[in-house]
Design a protein around this motif. Structure first.
Motif, short mmCIF file in Angstrom:
data_model
loop_
_atom_site.label_atom_id
_atom_site.label_comp_id
_atom_site.label_asym_id
_atom_site.label_seq_id
_atom_site.Cartn_x
_atom_site.Cartn_y
_atom_site.Cartn_z
N PRO A 55 -6.55 3.40 3.23
CA PRO A 55 -7.97 3.35 2.87
C PRO A 55 -8.30 2.05 2.13
CG PRO A 55 -6.97 5.43 2.18
CD PRO A 55 -5.85 4.51 2.59
N ILE A 56 -9.43 1.44 2.50
CA ILE A 56 -9.80 0.15 1.92
C ILE A 56 -10.13 0.29 0.44
CG2 ILE A 56 -11.52 -1.72 2.04
CD1 ILE A 56 -9.33 -1.56 4.29
N ASP A 57 -10.55 1.48 0.00
CA ASP A 57 -10.90 1.63 -1.42
C ASP A 57 -9.70 2.10 -2.24
OD1 ASP A 57 -10.77 4.18 -0.42
OD2 ASP A 57 -12.73 4.81 -1.17
N ARG A 58 -8.48 1.81 -1.75
CA ARG A 58 -7.27 2.17 -2.49
C ARG A 58 -6.50 0.91 -2.85
NH1 ARG A 58 -3.76 6.49 0.35
NH2 ARG A 58 -5.57 7.75 -0.23
N LEU A 59 -6.08 0.84 -4.11
CA LEU A 59 -5.28 -0.28 -4.61
C LEU A 59 -4.03 -0.45 -3.75
CD1 LEU A 59 -6.06 -1.84 -7.12
CD2 LEU A 59 -4.39 -0.52 -8.41
N GLY A 60 -3.72 -1.70 -3.38
CA GLY A 60 -2.49 -1.97 -2.65
C GLY A 60 -2.64 -1.93 -1.14
N THR A 61 -3.79 -1.45 -0.64
CA THR A 61 -4.00 -1.46 0.81
C THR A 61 -4.00 -2.91 1.29
OG1 THR A 61 -5.21 0.62 0.91
CG2 THR A 61 -5.71 -0.97 2.64
N THR A 62 -3.36 -3.15 2.43
CA THR A 62 -3.31 -4.50 2.99
C THR A 62 -3.93 -4.51 4.38
OG1 THR A 62 -1.10 -4.10 3.88
CG2 THR A 62 -1.22 -5.16 1.71
N TYR A 63 -4.43 -5.66 4.78
CA TYR A 63 -4.97 -5.85 6.13
C TYR A 63 -4.96 -7.33 6.44
CZ TYR A 63 -9.27 -6.48 3.31
OH TYR A 63 -10.20 -6.86 2.38
#
Length: 168
Positions: A55-63
């Motif tokens: 999820p984009i609103d979660r710390l640590g998510t990468t893209y």
């Protein structure tokens, strides 16, 4: 207008702060901002977003943001829904951090975006991007985003207005 831009330089780092107001609710503005599959609608040169790890609103998510052949790996480093969203990004063209804050401003939302770029090439390319209001500049992109948020908020308001009693 109600926008302002500040820049500071040293040889290795550049920082830019840009601000504008969108006539749309904070929650809606935040949700649009983190809808990264739509980023290309306001960020010049974005040809796609891939490899989203969560999820984009979660710390640590990468893209990975694609600017044609250039890939910019990105990591979410701060999220406080619906007030703040920050990422660390990097490619040989531009690397650094970007943060956006969203604050109620009258009936709308003040969006303040800060970029901090690192490295000589980044300082040069970000300086070029930050000049003027042409398409592809940080300011042009933020204004484009604000107008998009306003159009969508207006469309939502129109679709939620009650029907006229006795109407067809």
């Amino acid at each position: 207008g109600s926008s302002d831009c500040r820049a500071s330089h040293n040889p290795r780092m550049a920082r830019y702060t840009i601000s504008t107001v969108a006539a749309a609710p904070v929650d809606d503005v935040f949700d649009l901002w983190i809808d990264i599959q739509r980023m290309g609608e306001w960020v010049g040169g974005v040809t796609g977003v891939t490899d989203v790890s969560g999820p984009i609103d979660r710390l640590g998510t990468t893209y990975v943001v694609h600017f044609g052949p250039v890939k910019s790996p990105t990591e979410v480093i701060d999220v406080q829904r619906p007030r703040r969203f920050a990422t660390r990004f990097g490619s040989w063209v531009l690397r650094g951090r970007s943060s956006a804050t969203f604050e109620p401003d009258g009936d709308g939302t003040r969006i303040t975006q800060e970029f901090q770029t690192v490295g000589r090439i980044s300082a040069i390319s970000s300086w070029i991007f930050s000049r003027g209001s042409y398409e592809g500049s940080f300011r042009g992109e933020l204004e484009k985003f604000a107008r998009l948020a306003e159009r969508e908020a207006a469309a939502r308001r129109a679709s939620s207005e009650p029907a006229i009693p006795g109407g067809t």
